[in-house]
Design a protein around this motif. Sequence first.
Motif, PDB file in Angstrom:
ATOM      1  N   LYS A 118       0.840  -1.199   0.000  1.00 24.77           N
ATOM      2  CA  LYS A 118       0.000   0.000   0.000  1.00 24.77           C
ATOM      3  C   LYS A 118       0.873   1.245   0.000  1.00 24.77           C
ATOM      4  O   LYS A 118       2.024   1.209   0.419  1.00 24.77           O
ATOM      5  CB  LYS A 118      -0.976   0.014   1.175  1.00 24.77           C
ATOM      6  CG  LYS A 118      -0.617  -0.825   2.345  1.00 24.77           C
ATOM      7  CD  LYS A 118      -1.696  -0.878   3.399  1.00 24.77           C
ATOM      8  CE  LYS A 118      -1.162  -1.230   4.732  1.00 24.77           C
ATOM      9  NZ  LYS A 118      -0.320  -2.305   4.930  1.00 24.77           N
ATOM     10  N   GLU A 119       0.304   2.336  -0.473  1.00 30.80           N
ATOM     11  CA  GLU A 119       1.034   3.604  -0.603  1.00 30.80           C
ATOM     12  C   GLU A 119       1.719   4.005   0.704  1.00 30.80           C
ATOM     13  O   GLU A 119       2.838   4.498   0.682  1.00 30.80           O
ATOM     14  CB  GLU A 119       0.079   4.720  -1.048  1.00 30.80           C
ATOM     15  CG  GLU A 119      -0.473   4.543  -2.431  1.00 30.80           C
ATOM     16  CD  GLU A 119       0.529   4.829  -3.527  1.00 30.80           C
ATOM     17  OE1 GLU A 119       1.340   5.758  -3.401  1.00 30.80           O
ATOM     18  OE2 GLU A 119       0.487   4.106  -4.535  1.00 30.80           O
ATOM     19  N   PHE A 125       7.321   1.966   6.190  1.00 32.96           N
ATOM     20  CA  PHE A 125       8.289   0.870   6.128  1.00 32.96           C
ATOM     21  C   PHE A 125       9.519   1.223   5.287  1.00 32.96           C
ATOM     22  O   PHE A 125      10.636   0.880   5.636  1.00 32.96           O
ATOM     23  CB  PHE A 125       7.596  -0.379   5.583  1.00 32.96           C
ATOM     24  CG  PHE A 125       8.428  -1.621   5.705  1.00 32.96           C
ATOM     25  CD1 PHE A 125       8.786  -2.134   6.943  1.00 32.96           C
ATOM     26  CD2 PHE A 125       8.854  -2.288   4.576  1.00 32.96           C
ATOM     27  CE1 PHE A 125       9.558  -3.277   7.054  1.00 32.96           C
ATOM     28  CE2 PHE A 125       9.625  -3.443   4.675  1.00 32.96           C
ATOM     29  CZ  PHE A 125       9.972  -3.933   5.921  1.00 32.96           C
ATOM     30  N   TYR A 126       9.314   1.904   4.170  1.00 33.23           N
ATOM     31  CA  TYR A 126      10.406   2.279   3.267  1.00 33.23           C
ATOM     32  C   TYR A 126      10.658   3.787   3.315  1.00 33.23           C
ATOM     33  O   TYR A 126      10.910   4.409   2.292  1.00 33.23           O
ATOM     34  CB  TYR A 126      10.064   1.894   1.818  1.00 33.23           C
ATOM     35  CG  TYR A 126       9.786   0.442   1.564  1.00 33.23           C
ATOM     36  CD1 TYR A 126      10.727  -0.529   1.878  1.00 33.23           C
ATOM     37  CD2 TYR A 126       8.596   0.038   0.975  1.00 33.23           C
ATOM     38  CE1 TYR A 126      10.481  -1.868   1.615  1.00 33.23           C
ATOM     39  CE2 TYR A 126       8.348  -1.302   0.707  1.00 33.23           C
ATOM     40  CZ  TYR A 126       9.289  -2.245   1.033  1.00 33.23           C
ATOM     41  OH  TYR A 126       9.050  -3.567   0.757  1.00 33.23           O
ATOM     42  N   LEU A 134      17.985   0.587  -0.893  1.00 31.74           N
ATOM     43  CA  LEU A 134      17.270  -0.464  -0.181  1.00 31.74           C
ATOM     44  C   LEU A 134      17.962  -1.798  -0.438  1.00 31.74           C
ATOM     45  O   LEU A 134      18.199  -2.170  -1.583  1.00 31.74           O
ATOM     46  CB  LEU A 134      15.821  -0.546  -0.643  1.00 31.74           C
ATOM     47  CG  LEU A 134      14.936   0.606  -0.193  1.00 31.74           C
ATOM     48  CD1 LEU A 134      13.526   0.435  -0.731  1.00 31.74           C
ATOM     49  CD2 LEU A 134      14.893   0.719   1.312  1.00 31.74           C
ATOM     50  N   ILE A 135      18.292  -2.462   0.647  1.00 32.24           N
ATOM     51  CA  ILE A 135      18.951  -3.757   0.592  1.00 32.24           C
ATOM     52  C   ILE A 135      18.039  -4.744   1.316  1.00 32.24           C
ATOM     53  O   ILE A 135      17.709  -4.531   2.483  1.00 32.24           O
ATOM     54  CB  ILE A 135      20.330  -3.736   1.302  1.00 32.24           C
ATOM     55  CG1 ILE A 135      21.172  -2.542   0.886  1.00 32.24           C
ATOM     56  CG2 ILE A 135      21.039  -5.064   1.134  1.00 32.24           C
ATOM     57  CD1 ILE A 135      21.621  -2.522  -0.532  1.00 32.24           C
ATOM     58  N   PHE A 136      17.632  -5.791   0.633  1.00 29.31           N
ATOM     59  CA  PHE A 136      16.782  -6.800   1.251  1.00 29.31           C
ATOM     60  C   PHE A 136      17.372  -8.174   1.038  1.00 29.31           C
ATOM     61  O   PHE A 136      17.800  -8.509  -0.066  1.00 29.31           O
ATOM     62  CB  PHE A 136      15.367  -6.761   0.665  1.00 29.31           C
ATOM     63  CG  PHE A 136      14.572  -5.602   1.163  1.00 29.31           C
ATOM     64  CD1 PHE A 136      13.861  -5.696   2.349  1.00 29.31           C
ATOM     65  CD2 PHE A 136      14.571  -4.408   0.467  1.00 29.31           C
ATOM     66  CE1 PHE A 136      13.150  -4.619   2.829  1.00 29.31           C
ATOM     67  CE2 PHE A 136      13.860  -3.329   0.935  1.00 29.31           C
ATOM     68  CZ  PHE A 136      13.144  -3.431   2.121  1.00 29.31           C
TER      69      PHE A 136
END
Length: 164
Positions: A118-119, A125-126, A134-136
Motif C-alpha cells: 500500500k502507498e 516501512f520504506y 534499499l537492501i533486502f
Amino acid sequence: MLRILLIVTLFFQPIIPMAQRDEFKPKHSTILDASKGPKLMEQCSRAVPKDISNFWTLSEKDIDLLQRNLKKVLTINSKTCCSTGSRVSNLKDFAFQYVGVEIKNNRYIYLNAFSFDKEEDLTTFYKNWKSEPLIFCDGGKSFWGALFDPTELGFSELAINGVG
C-alpha cells in the motif's frame, strides 16, 4: 503537400505503437546520487553487476530513456543467483531506485526494484527509499535488479532475490 503528409503519416504509424509498447512510467521512482552506488551494490541475496569502475548521477533525460524501454525487462530471464531462469511478471507493483554505473568504459543504468502493498508503506516501512539504497535479504520476486544499456536500449543481468 497533402500527399507527402499522408505518406509520412502512414510510414511512421507502425513505429509509434511499437515505441509505446515498451514504455512504462512507474508511479514511484527515484534517482540515487552516485555516492550511494557502492552501497546499492551490497545486495545480500542476489547477484549484482561485476566490474563496476565508477558511479554517476543520472539525469531526468537518462530516466526518460530507460522508462521508454522499461517493459523490455519483462522479456529477459534471470541468469544469476538466486532465481535462475525466472522473469519479472509485472512492473506496476514496484517502486524503483536508479543509479548510473560504469563498466568497462560504458555507462549503464542499474535499477533496484522493490514491491509494496500500500502507498503508506513508502512513508512508513520504506521511509528513506528516495535517498537511501534499499537492501533486502530474500523476498524472492518482490525484490530484483537489472542493468539497462542506454546505447543498445536493452536490459541484461536481471537478478531476483533468493527465497529464505
